[in-house]
Design an enzyme around this catalytic site. Structure first.
Site, PDB file in Angstrom:
ATOM      1  N   LYS A 150     -12.357  17.216  14.677  1.00 61.06           N
ATOM      2  CA  LYS A 150     -12.895  15.853  14.496  1.00 61.06           C
ATOM      3  C   LYS A 150     -14.231  15.638  14.902  1.00 61.06           C
ATOM      4  CE  LYS A 150     -11.583  10.870  15.216  1.00 61.06           C
ATOM      5  NZ  LYS A 150     -10.738   9.952  16.037  1.00 61.06           N
ATOM      6  N   SER A 154      -5.396   6.342  16.624  1.00 59.63           N
ATOM      7  CA  SER A 154      -6.298   7.176  15.539  1.00 59.63           C
ATOM      8  C   SER A 154      -5.555   8.439  15.296  1.00 59.63           C
ATOM      9  CB  SER A 154      -7.755   7.344  15.970  1.00 59.63           C
ATOM     10  OG  SER A 154      -8.206   6.103  15.574  1.00 59.63           O
ATOM     11  N   SER A 207      -8.672   6.492  13.011  1.00 55.73           N
ATOM     12  CA  SER A 207      -9.949   6.947  12.571  1.00 55.73           C
ATOM     13  C   SER A 207      -9.822   8.537  12.361  1.00 55.73           C
ATOM     14  CB  SER A 207     -10.992   6.809  13.752  1.00 55.73           C
ATOM     15  OG  SER A 207     -10.618   7.416  14.860  1.00 55.73           O
TER      16      SER A 207
HETATM   17  N1  GLN Z   1      -7.983   1.399  14.884  1.00 54.60           N
HETATM   18  C1  GLN Z   1      -8.383   1.328  16.153  1.00 54.60           C
HETATM   19  C2  GLN Z   1      -9.727   0.871  16.197  1.00 54.60           C
HETATM   20  O1  GLN Z   1     -10.273   0.684  15.335  1.00 54.60           O
HETATM   21  C3  GLN Z   1      -7.855   2.418  16.768  1.00 54.60           C
HETATM   22  C4  GLN Z   1      -8.938   3.482  16.818  1.00 54.60           C
HETATM   23  C5  GLN Z   1      -9.022   4.963  17.508  1.00 54.60           C
HETATM   24  O2  GLN Z   1      -7.680   4.987  18.037  1.00 54.60           O
HETATM   25  N2  GLN Z   1      -9.753   5.517  17.689  1.00 54.60           N
HETATM   26  O3  GLN Z   1     -10.234   0.658  17.407  1.00 54.60           O
END
Ligand code: GLN
Length: 484
Positions: free
Chosen positions: A78, A177, A153
């Site tokens: 990532k 994410s 994400s």
């Molecule tokens: N969707 C959540 C956010 O927008 C979690 C994102 C993540 O786990 N990095 O913060």
């Protein structure tokens, strides 16, 4: 010679048996990337030259009979995890040309284990989002249905694994994410216990919630990657000084008689019928495996999203203060220092990142700290206690990963609150710092993957992975692949 759907463990065997070389393997993956990547767009940066050089080294080591856990195996990373000398963008204009001068600890460990890096994968800007649509560059497409999001994400990593564009990947999970994109793309994803894996070299979003973890095609592969990346690190003081067990050896442990708790709060409004049915069916499989299923309660879970959207933006507003046009990456011209700061931040960050910085700054401001941040921290403690209570009665907690299968690209971008609800079943796990594993449990009527979440207490990775592995073997869904 097909190798795109091989597990890491099977590739390791084939490499050891000299059925194929690491260089051949890497070349095959790049051929596949050339063919499929224009449709999926999982990668921000490809590192073909570096990967081939690494593979050449790996082949020498293999010929010399060296035996490292990931020798010659190609992975995707990532793009918020630093690899020395490779652009690390966080899918943000702010870091579009940022080249780190050091490796994240997880990268050092993967390298020492012999792994090869094919490239850096797409994400929501600074990991803020649930669909990878917040990337400043382009959205990634779900390999099972190109009109849908891969989740986020870590959508690039999940899509790359699902589409056979790498053998395994790393993502990061602050509120879901890793698990939510794993669920949307039909792959396995693990959010380890907070402190199990070093965060050194992971670009910080919300430091008390962030954790790096694997995305793979099988649970055993996740065990293998975790084995390599976990463990204490003197460069991250939140990384716990605790020995790393043999996760692979634990996969077949006897779980008969163990208790699985199903939180009644998880099956209310907002959960799609299809997902609810898939979880029900999974509970049957658990019973067949010899586990006892009972209802538990996590009474404070309805407040998890609200608490998270104070705590995570608060930490983000502090962490992202470093992007001021001076220390890292992008800088806009301004007539004086303040003007330069303002223009850098207004041009460098996308709308969701700005929203989080504003929410966080507001929540932490002197007059509001008690009402928001302190309250949210108290709720976080209650959520942690809910799990502790549940784990007195049961060994695992089981539930959905996301309320629905993958949604269409563009469907939820207009309403941030609706997007935030994508993480309703994953966020509590980060707030409590416990283990959460997402693995495929069914396909929807439209042929979209649906994930099951297995949660366990702090440092229960061995047991959680064992249950996941035994469930996965009983179902056999890992043999299905998108028809790209
Ligand atoms: N969707 C959540 C956010 O927008 C979690 C994102 C993540 O786990 N990095 O913060």
């Amino acid at each position: 010679m097909s190798c795109f759907w091989d597990s890491l463990l099977s590739l390791r065997e084939r490499l050891a048996k000299k059925e194929l070389s690491s260089q051949e393997l890497v070349k095959h993956f790049f051929e596949r990337i050339k063919e499929v990547e224009p449709k999926v767009r999982a990668y921000i940066t490809l590192t073909e030259e570096g990967a081939l050089a690494q593979a050449k080294e790996a082949d020498k080591a293999l010929a010399a009979g060296e035996n490292k856990p990931l020798l010659g195996i190609p992975l995707a990373i990532k793009d918020n995890i630093c690899i020395r000398g490779v652009r690390t963008t966080c899918a943000s204009r702010m870091l579009e040309n940022f080249v780190p001068t050091y490796n994240a600890t997880v990268i050092e460990r993967l390298r020492d284990a012999g792994a090869i890096f094919l490239g850096k994968t797409n994400l929501d800007e600074f990991a803020m989002g649930s669909s990878t649509e917040n990337s400043a560059f382009f959205p990634t497409h779900n390999p099972w249905d190109l009109e849908r999001v891969p989740g986020g994400s870590s959508g690039g990593s999940a899509a790359a694994v699902a589409a056979g564009l790498c053998a395994g990947a790393l993502g990061s999970d602050t509120g879901g994410s890793i698990r939510q994109p794993a669920s949307f793309c039909g792959v396995v994803g693990l959010k380890p216990t907070y402190g199990r894996v070093s965060r050194y070299g992971l670009v910080a979003f919300a430091s008390s919630l962030d954790q790096i973890g694997p995305l793979t095609r099988t649970v055993a592969d996740t065990a293998l990657l975790l084995q390599v990346i976990a463990g204490p690190d003197n460069r991250d003081s939140t990384c716990v000084d605790q020995e790393v067990p043999d996760y692979l050896a634990a996969l077949d442990m006897d779980l008969k008689g163990c208790k699985v708790g199903v939180p009644k709060e998880y099956f209310g409004q907002g959960l799609s019928q299809e997902v609810a049915q898939a979880i029900e069916a999974s509970l049957e499989v658990m019973r067949d495996l010899g586990l006892e299923v009972k209802e538990v309660s996590l009474p404070h879970s309805p407040y998890a999203i609200a608490a998270y959207y104070i705590i995570a933006p608060a930490e983000a507003s502090s962490n992202l203060a470093r992007y001021d046009g001076v220390k890292y990456g992008f800088r806009a011209e301004g007539k004086d220092l303040l003007d330069m700061y303002k223009k850098t931040r207004s041009q460098g960050f996308g709308p969701e990142v700005k929203r989080r910085i504003m929410i966080g700054t507001y929540a932490l401001s002197a007059g509001y700290y008690d009402a928001y941040y302190k309250k949210a921290s108290q709720v976080r403690t209650l959520i942690t206690k809910d799990f502790a209570e549940a784990f007195k009665e049961v060994d695992f907690v089981l539930g959905p990963v996301a309320p629905s299968p993958a949604f269409k690209i563009g469907e939820r971008t207009a309403d941030p609150l609706e997007m935030y609800l994508s993480d309703i079943y994953t966020i509590s796990v980060n707030l409590a710092g416990i283990v959460g594993l997402s693995l495929p449990c069914a396909f929807s009527e439209k042929g979209l993957p649906i994930g099951l979440q297995i949660m366990g207490p702090h440092f229960s990775e061995e047991r959680v992975l064992a249950l996941g592995h035994q469930f996965e073997r009983a179902l056999g869904l890992f043999k299905q692949h998108p028809g790209l």
